[in-house]
Design a protein around this motif. Structure first.
Motif, mmCIF file in Angstrom:
data_model
loop_
_atom_site.group_PDB
_atom_site.id
_atom_site.type_symbol
_atom_site.label_atom_id
_atom_site.label_comp_id
_atom_site.label_asym_id
_atom_site.label_seq_id
_atom_site.Cartn_x
_atom_site.Cartn_y
_atom_site.Cartn_z
ATOM 1 N N SER A 43 0.818 -1.205 0.000
ATOM 2 C CA SER A 43 0.000 0.000 0.000
ATOM 3 C C SER A 43 0.855 1.259 0.000
ATOM 4 O O SER A 43 1.832 1.367 0.740
ATOM 5 C CB SER A 43 -0.919 0.004 1.220
ATOM 6 N N GLY A 44 0.497 2.211 -0.876
ATOM 7 C CA GLY A 44 1.183 3.486 -0.947
ATOM 8 C C GLY A 44 2.388 3.517 -1.866
ATOM 9 O O GLY A 44 2.968 4.566 -2.088
ATOM 10 N N LYS A 45 2.779 2.380 -2.419
ATOM 11 C CA LYS A 45 3.936 2.320 -3.316
ATOM 12 C C LYS A 45 3.523 2.678 -4.741
ATOM 13 O O LYS A 45 2.360 2.605 -5.113
ATOM 14 C CB LYS A 45 4.558 0.917 -3.315
ATOM 15 N N LYS A 46 4.524 3.018 -5.550
ATOM 16 C CA LYS A 46 4.311 3.375 -6.947
ATOM 17 C C LYS A 46 4.645 2.185 -7.841
ATOM 18 O O LYS A 46 5.648 1.509 -7.625
ATOM 19 C CB LYS A 46 5.173 4.572 -7.316
ATOM 20 N N TYR A 47 3.791 1.964 -8.850
ATOM 21 C CA TYR A 47 3.938 0.825 -9.755
ATOM 22 C C TYR A 47 3.768 1.271 -11.194
ATOM 23 O O TYR A 47 2.968 2.156 -11.487
ATOM 24 C CB TYR A 47 2.879 -0.242 -9.450
ATOM 25 N N THR A 90 0.058 4.990 -8.170
ATOM 26 C CA THR A 90 0.168 4.683 -6.753
ATOM 27 C C THR A 90 -1.012 3.807 -6.364
ATOM 28 O O THR A 90 -2.163 4.139 -6.643
ATOM 29 C CB THR A 90 0.169 5.977 -5.911
ATOM 30 N N THR A 92 -3.024 2.059 -3.291
ATOM 31 C CA THR A 92 -3.237 2.211 -1.855
ATOM 32 C C THR A 92 -4.357 1.290 -1.403
ATOM 33 O O THR A 92 -5.426 1.246 -2.021
ATOM 34 C CB THR A 92 -3.596 3.673 -1.518
ATOM 35 N N TYR A 98 -8.181 -1.940 -3.343
ATOM 36 C CA TYR A 98 -7.154 -0.924 -3.528
ATOM 37 C C TYR A 98 -7.684 0.217 -4.385
ATOM 38 O O TYR A 98 -8.577 0.018 -5.196
ATOM 39 C CB TYR A 98 -5.933 -1.507 -4.256
ATOM 40 N N GLN A 101 -4.070 5.530 -8.244
ATOM 41 C CA GLN A 101 -3.957 6.944 -8.588
ATOM 42 C C GLN A 101 -2.862 7.113 -9.635
ATOM 43 O O GLN A 101 -1.804 6.499 -9.540
ATOM 44 C CB GLN A 101 -3.619 7.783 -7.358
ATOM 45 N N SER A 103 -0.103 9.508 -11.998
ATOM 46 C CA SER A 103 0.998 10.368 -11.564
ATOM 47 C C SER A 103 0.560 11.815 -11.324
ATOM 48 O O SER A 103 1.326 12.612 -10.794
ATOM 49 C CB SER A 103 2.154 10.317 -12.567
#
Length: 168
Positions: A43-47, A90, A92, A98, A101, A103
């Motif tokens: 959660s909260g990481k960028k992919y 992102t 989350t 989940y 979001q 960029s």
């Protein structure tokens, strides 16, 4: 060749003419960012969303509120992608799944029975922005919108991401 961030200054001269004013430009050397296949979602990481190790999803234009997600080309090598200007999403964790979001910080969601996506600066409260994400053993992930029961997928015919009733 510029190997480090710097300011370049230049003037133009020609015989019989006065020299130009000094022009100045700042250059920033950008190091590539490396992304690898996932084994779980944090959660909260960028992919990056990548199909076939070749097509990276890019956010809808900043002025758009809906559409199909376009792609740009990337090259994955041994499960990693190095990219100079990533446009990550992102992910989350929220109740029931989940959120995703782009960029620009906009929430990706589904509306009605459309195969395209919607984006909004605030998370819709009707559950349309909740996604189930199931990481596969090969490092890929299946992404499913729980509100409209559709799968996020790359469409080879249209060279874009859409949201479809049947998983491919």
């Amino acid at each position: 060749v510029i190997n480090e961030s710097c300011t370049v200054k230049a003037i133009a001269t020609a015989e019989g003419l006065e020299a130009s004013e000094v022009a100045s430009a700042d250059f920033t050397v950008i190091e590539p960012v490396s992304f690898g296949y996932v084994t779980n979602v944090t959660s909260g990481k960028k992919y990056l969303l990548i199909a076939d190790d070749t097509f990276m999803a890019t956010p809808l234009a900043e002025s758009s509120t809906f559409g199909y997600i376009q792609v740009s080309s990337v090259a994955a090598t041994e499960g990693y992608v190095e990219i100079l200007k990533p446009e990550p999403f992102t992910i989350t964790e929220v109740e029931g799944g989940y959120t995703i979001q782009d960029s620009f910080g906009r929430y990706l969601y589904q509306k009605d029975n459309y195969d395209s996506f919607n984006v909004a600066a605030t998370m819709p409260t009707d559950g349309s922005a909740v996604w189930a994400i199931e990481v596969q053993l090969d490092g890929t992930a299946k992404i499913f919108n729980t509100s409209v029961s559709k799968w996020m997928q790359y469409d080879t015919e249209y060279n874009s991401y859409g949201s479809y009733n049947t998983a491919k």
